[in-house]
Design a protein around this motif. Sequence first.
Motif, PDB file in Angstrom:
ATOM      1  N   LEU A 181       1.554   0.281  -2.914  1.00 27.76           N
ATOM      2  CA  LEU A 181       0.855   1.561  -3.030  1.00 27.76           C
ATOM      3  C   LEU A 181       1.736   2.725  -2.596  1.00 27.76           C
ATOM      4  CD1 LEU A 181      -2.628   0.482  -1.634  1.00 27.76           C
ATOM      5  CD2 LEU A 181      -2.001   0.824  -4.023  1.00 27.76           C
ATOM      6  N   ALA A 182       2.636   2.467  -1.647  1.00 23.29           N
ATOM      7  CA  ALA A 182       3.516   3.524  -1.145  1.00 23.29           C
ATOM      8  C   ALA A 182       4.823   3.617  -1.910  1.00 23.29           C
ATOM      9  CB  ALA A 182       3.796   3.290   0.343  1.00 23.29           C
ATOM     10  N   GLY A 185      -0.366 -12.008  -6.142  1.00 26.22           N
ATOM     11  CA  GLY A 185      -1.224 -12.058  -4.968  1.00 26.22           C
ATOM     12  C   GLY A 185      -1.205 -10.756  -4.193  1.00 26.22           C
ATOM     13  N   LYS A 186      -0.036 -10.125  -4.100  1.00 25.83           N
ATOM     14  CA  LYS A 186       0.079  -8.855  -3.378  1.00 25.83           C
ATOM     15  C   LYS A 186      -0.477  -7.692  -4.188  1.00 25.83           C
ATOM     16  CE  LYS A 186       3.286 -11.127  -2.914  1.00 25.83           C
ATOM     17  NZ  LYS A 186       3.500 -12.580  -3.112  1.00 25.83           N
ATOM     18  N   TYR A 187      -0.390  -7.777  -5.531  1.00 24.43           N
ATOM     19  CA  TYR A 187      -1.068  -6.765  -6.351  1.00 24.43           C
ATOM     20  C   TYR A 187      -2.555  -6.736  -6.031  1.00 24.43           C
ATOM     21  CZ  TYR A 187       2.998  -6.880  -9.604  1.00 24.43           C
ATOM     22  OH  TYR A 187       4.250  -6.819 -10.176  1.00 24.43           O
ATOM     23  N   LEU A 188      -3.160  -7.921  -5.921  1.00 24.00           N
ATOM     24  CA  LEU A 188      -4.600  -7.997  -5.658  1.00 24.00           C
ATOM     25  C   LEU A 188      -4.936  -7.432  -4.281  1.00 24.00           C
ATOM     26  CD1 LEU A 188      -5.276 -11.551  -7.137  1.00 24.00           C
ATOM     27  CD2 LEU A 188      -5.956  -9.359  -8.129  1.00 24.00           C
ATOM     28  N   ILE A 189      -4.087  -7.707  -3.292  1.00 22.56           N
ATOM     29  CA  ILE A 189      -4.301  -7.129  -1.963  1.00 22.56           C
ATOM     30  C   ILE A 189      -4.161  -5.616  -2.018  1.00 22.56           C
ATOM     31  CG2 ILE A 189      -3.375  -7.003   0.381  1.00 22.56           C
ATOM     32  CD1 ILE A 189      -2.567  -9.965   0.066  1.00 22.56           C
ATOM     33  N   TRP A 223      -6.616  -0.192  -2.008  1.00 23.12           N
ATOM     34  CA  TRP A 223      -6.882   1.053  -2.730  1.00 23.12           C
ATOM     35  C   TRP A 223      -8.385   1.281  -2.911  1.00 23.12           C
ATOM     36  CZ3 TRP A 223      -8.175   1.920  -8.190  1.00 23.12           C
ATOM     37  CH2 TRP A 223      -8.074   3.267  -8.550  1.00 23.12           C
ATOM     38  N   LEU A 224      -9.092   0.230  -3.341  1.00 20.97           N
ATOM     39  CA  LEU A 224     -10.532   0.352  -3.549  1.00 20.97           C
ATOM     40  C   LEU A 224     -11.302   0.392  -2.235  1.00 20.97           C
ATOM     41  CD1 LEU A 224     -11.043  -2.133  -6.535  1.00 20.97           C
ATOM     42  CD2 LEU A 224     -11.002   0.368  -6.631  1.00 20.97           C
ATOM     43  N   GLY A 225     -10.732  -0.246  -1.192  1.00 22.48           N
ATOM     44  CA  GLY A 225     -11.421  -0.345   0.096  1.00 22.48           C
ATOM     45  C   GLY A 225     -11.198   0.819   1.020  1.00 22.48           C
ATOM     46  N   GLY A 226     -10.429   1.798   0.589  1.00 22.68           N
ATOM     47  CA  GLY A 226     -10.310   3.026   1.364  1.00 22.68           C
ATOM     48  C   GLY A 226      -9.207   3.074   2.380  1.00 22.68           C
ATOM     49  N   HIS A 229      -6.746  -1.084   6.485  1.00 22.90           N
ATOM     50  CA  HIS A 229      -7.504  -1.529   7.656  1.00 22.90           C
ATOM     51  C   HIS A 229      -8.062  -2.915   7.315  1.00 22.90           C
ATOM     52  CE1 HIS A 229     -10.930  -0.268   5.204  1.00 22.90           C
ATOM     53  NE2 HIS A 229     -10.358   0.921   5.098  1.00 22.90           N
ATOM     54  N   PRO A 230      -8.577  -3.660   8.314  1.00 20.20           N
ATOM     55  CA  PRO A 230      -8.968  -5.049   8.041  1.00 20.20           C
ATOM     56  C   PRO A 230      -9.904  -5.220   6.854  1.00 20.20           C
ATOM     57  CG  PRO A 230      -8.899  -4.690  10.395  1.00 20.20           C
ATOM     58  CD  PRO A 230      -8.646  -3.362   9.755  1.00 20.20           C
ATOM     59  N   TRP A 231     -10.916  -4.362   6.724  1.00 20.67           N
ATOM     60  CA  TRP A 231     -11.804  -4.496   5.563  1.00 20.67           C
ATOM     61  C   TRP A 231     -11.028  -4.243   4.272  1.00 20.67           C
ATOM     62  CZ3 TRP A 231     -16.512  -6.230   4.252  1.00 20.67           C
ATOM     63  CH2 TRP A 231     -16.996  -5.867   3.001  1.00 20.67           C
ATOM     64  N   GLY A 232     -10.195  -3.227   4.275  1.00 20.27           N
ATOM     65  CA  GLY A 232      -9.470  -2.852   3.079  1.00 20.27           C
ATOM     66  C   GLY A 232      -8.571  -3.946   2.545  1.00 20.27           C
TER      67      GLY A 232
END
Length: 420
Positions: free
Chosen positions: A41-42, A54-58, A63-66, A69-72
């Motif tokens: 993303l950076a 696998g890292k694309y999905l993370i 990105w979608l999770g804001g 952070h752990p939830w993201g």
Amino acid sequence: MPWGLLLLWLFALATRFWGLTRFPTLVFDEVYFARFGRNYLAGVPFFDAHPPLGKYLIALGIWLGGGFHPWGYRWMNALLGSLIPVAVAVLAYLLTGRSRVALLSGGFVALDGLFLVESRYALINVPLVLLGVVGQILWLWGLRYRGRGRSLWLIAAGIVFGACVAVKWSGLGFLLAVGLFWLLQQGLPLPAEWKTTYQWWQMCLLLPLVAFGVYTLLWLPHLQFHPHQSLLVLHQQMFNFHRSVSSTAHPYCSPWWSWPLLLRPMSYFFQRVQSLAEPVPVIGPPLPLAETQWVYAVYALFNPPLLWLGTLATLALLPLGLTTTAGRFLLLNYAAHLLPWALVSRCVFIYHYLPAALYSFMALAWVWEASQDWGAWSRWLRIAVLGGVIGGFLYWLPLSLGLPLTPAAFFRRMWLRSWI
């Protein structure tokens, strides 16, 4: 069965999302994979020893999770992990045509500790397994068609298999298994719902070419951040990295033959505290054991009764399993995901057994169903099996969810000295 699949998914969803942000720190290989997702993303270049999907999905989850952070960086894996029991149930139904075997297969996966742990953190074994199983579902479904329809389903399977390998190279095991199954099926009777088997050009040309094409295309976003490196050079670096890892490079290295026996699970997270009010993770040196009141631990530990029973069921299939279509499929998948690790000299870990264990769970469901013909006494055996699997899930659940345990309760769950 649709209602059964829905309930199965809801149970898996609840166990994977409950307390997902419990540890506000990077756990185990999240220190690599979650950061790699953020790097995409950076736009920050980095070296990774695995393919990029696998890292694309993370990264998509962040990105979608804001944000980071752990939830993201965890929610996407939890969602994908909740779908594995459903996918396994569908695969088992295609193989056996029995709803009870299908739901039991998916239920066993939902009740396993290591599948649960891997789904709750930003790791990459979950998309590997999910894509591999979905690819096999599409491949089997194509056998119900003729002509162009069959080729289209095969192309869909090739796309998913290519994506699977783009998570980890070990995803080739799913493709190897269907190839071996196809070869062994030649000249043998087919199930009534299968029209014919695939042609040689479909299996030897179309399927591998589609999978390779998708695998290559999925590297393109990664290469945008590494414009001075070719795909060939990256693969040479990855291969050399894996080859250079010593067989004793990590305290939790475990030989492949020990996985079906569950001799060496892994600790993903471990903290000692004096009070449940104390924030975790603890900053500073570890608390002495004599002063420890509570332990937070996350263990890469399969559900022990389930894994051991699955190993026994797989062995039980050997005499007669190769005489049936479903038995051949399960045994060949188990072998294709386990035996190649005997050729690997680097350090390997218990989580590499996840794909093979999946098929041992399906074998257990099949044997459990077949045991109804063994006599009246087998009813109590089936009850004992289900009780052992459910009891094992509940007993070791604190080590899957990272719930607090007293030191005595933690050590009671360490049944073998090699687990510590």
